[in-house]
Scaffold this active site. Structure first.
Site, PDB file in Angstrom:
ATOM      1  CB  SER A  14      -1.562  21.736  70.885  1.00 48.58           C
ATOM      2  OG  SER A  14      -0.987  22.791  69.971  1.00 48.58           O
ATOM      3  CB  THR A  61       0.427  17.768  66.066  1.00 47.12           C
ATOM      4  OG1 THR A  61       1.542  17.231  66.849  1.00 47.12           O
ATOM      5  CG2 THR A  61      -0.918  17.509  66.890  1.00 47.12           C
ATOM      6  CE  LYS A  65       3.388  16.641  62.744  1.00 49.52           C
ATOM      7  NZ  LYS A  65       5.053  17.103  63.272  1.00 49.52           N
ATOM      8  CG  ASN A  86       4.420  21.138  59.793  1.00 49.52           C
ATOM      9  OD1 ASN A  86       4.115  21.531  58.684  1.00 49.52           O
ATOM     10  ND2 ASN A  86       5.071  21.766  60.579  1.00 49.52           N
ATOM     11  CG  LEU A 216      13.517  16.004  66.713  1.00 46.01           C
ATOM     12  CD1 LEU A 216      12.923  15.367  65.347  1.00 46.01           C
ATOM     13  CD2 LEU A 216      14.195  17.435  66.138  1.00 46.01           C
TER      14      LEU A 216
END
Ligand code: ATR
Length: 275
Positions: A14, A61, A65, A86, A216
């Site tokens: 991440s 994440t 979610k 989120n 996205l």
């Protein structure tokens, strides 16, 4: 020290700890932001531990979610529409507020980095899973002429449409059905196709001349569509700006401070070699 974290699985890669570290530096705040891997069954306990240690909130994440939305005592309209959160904000003992900043992060990036005007635009949202659900409400709030949700599985697109129909004109169809529709100003890839390394399923005829593709995804998962757009000379943006945009909105919810996203996006692009 402001304690924060992102929960997910996998979460090791991440970029959120780095992004929030840069925001903290900009705003002169001391932030301890960790990436915590969690299975769905451990997630509520791990969130409670963070809150008990004085945490101010967390990001969430995939694949947690929806679980985060269900854990909250209060949900923003965006989280309710998406049926996913989120962001959790710890406001008191056991009192956790859920928000979803993904859609607003996308709209912000479309406007600032991609120079894309949503008002009056014809938008195609390709995909109807969790990622699509997180952004549809925010897209409709910008008053496009129409948002067409195209998905392989029609029922999922229909479900999304029903949850958002009061916000603006939403139409659903299959990906094949897009061939017969008027072309779009913007096609947003909200499918997970790129994660499997598959080629783009978007067709050039879906876009009007000058229309753009926004993915996205970012990083490896965004490469197939990026390559395809390059070959077709179609304007393109990956979702890295959305990631930084949603992070900034979460950061503001926790700290009240408004970070400047442009230099952070630039720095992350450089560090991650994402051009
Ligand atoms: P996410 O949380 O990333 O959105 P998801 O909820 O599993 O993940 O949704 C994945 C999306 O990618 C869905 O829209 C899915 O279509 P279906 O609802 O029909 O499954 C889409 N998708 C995944 N693989 C696909 C493929 N090979 N062709 C077309 N669409 C695909």
């Amino acid at each position: 020290m402001i304690r924060l974290a992102v929960f997910g699985k996998p979460v090791k890669q991440s970029l959120s700890p780095r992004i929030h570290g840069l925001f903290a530096g900009q705003c002169g705040l001391e932030v301890d932001y960790r990436a915590i891997e969690a299975d769905p069954e451990d997630f509520p306990r791990l969130v409670a531990e963070l809150a008990e240690k004085g945490g101010r909130g967390c990001n969430i994440t995939a694949p947690l979610k929806r679980a985060a939305w269900q854990l909250a005592t209060h949900c923003s309209e965006n989280a309710t529409r998406a049926e996913a959160a989120n962001t959790l904000i710890f406001v008191g003992a056991g009192d956790w507020h859920a928000d979803n900043t993904d859609g607003a992060g996308l709209v912000r990036d479309l406007r600032s980095s991609a120079g894309c005007q949503l008002e009056g635009a014809r938008v195609c949202l390709f995909g109807a899973g969790g990622a699509a659900a997180g952004v549809l409400g925010a897209l409709l709030q910008e008053q496009p002429t129409a948002v067409i949700v195209a998905n392989r599985t029609q029922e999922r697109a229909e479900e999304l449409r029903k949850r958002h129909a009061d916000l603006g004109p939403v139409v659903t169809c299959t990906p094949q059905g897009l061939d017969t529709l008027e072309p779009f100003d913007l096609v947003i890839n909200a499918t997970s196709l790129g994660h499997a390394g598959g080629a783009s399923a978007i067709m050039p005829q879906w876009l009007r001349p000058g229309g753009m593709c926004y993915d996205l995804n970012y990083g490896k998962a965004a490469e197939p569509l990026q390559q395809w757009c390059l070959q077709q000379a179609i304007p393109y943006s990956d979702g890295l700006g959305m990631l930084v945009g949603q992070a900034a909105l979460s950061f503001r919810l926790w700290t009240g401070s408004e970070p400047d996203t442009a230099p952070v996006l630039e720095q992350i692009r450089r560090e991650e070699n994402l051009r």
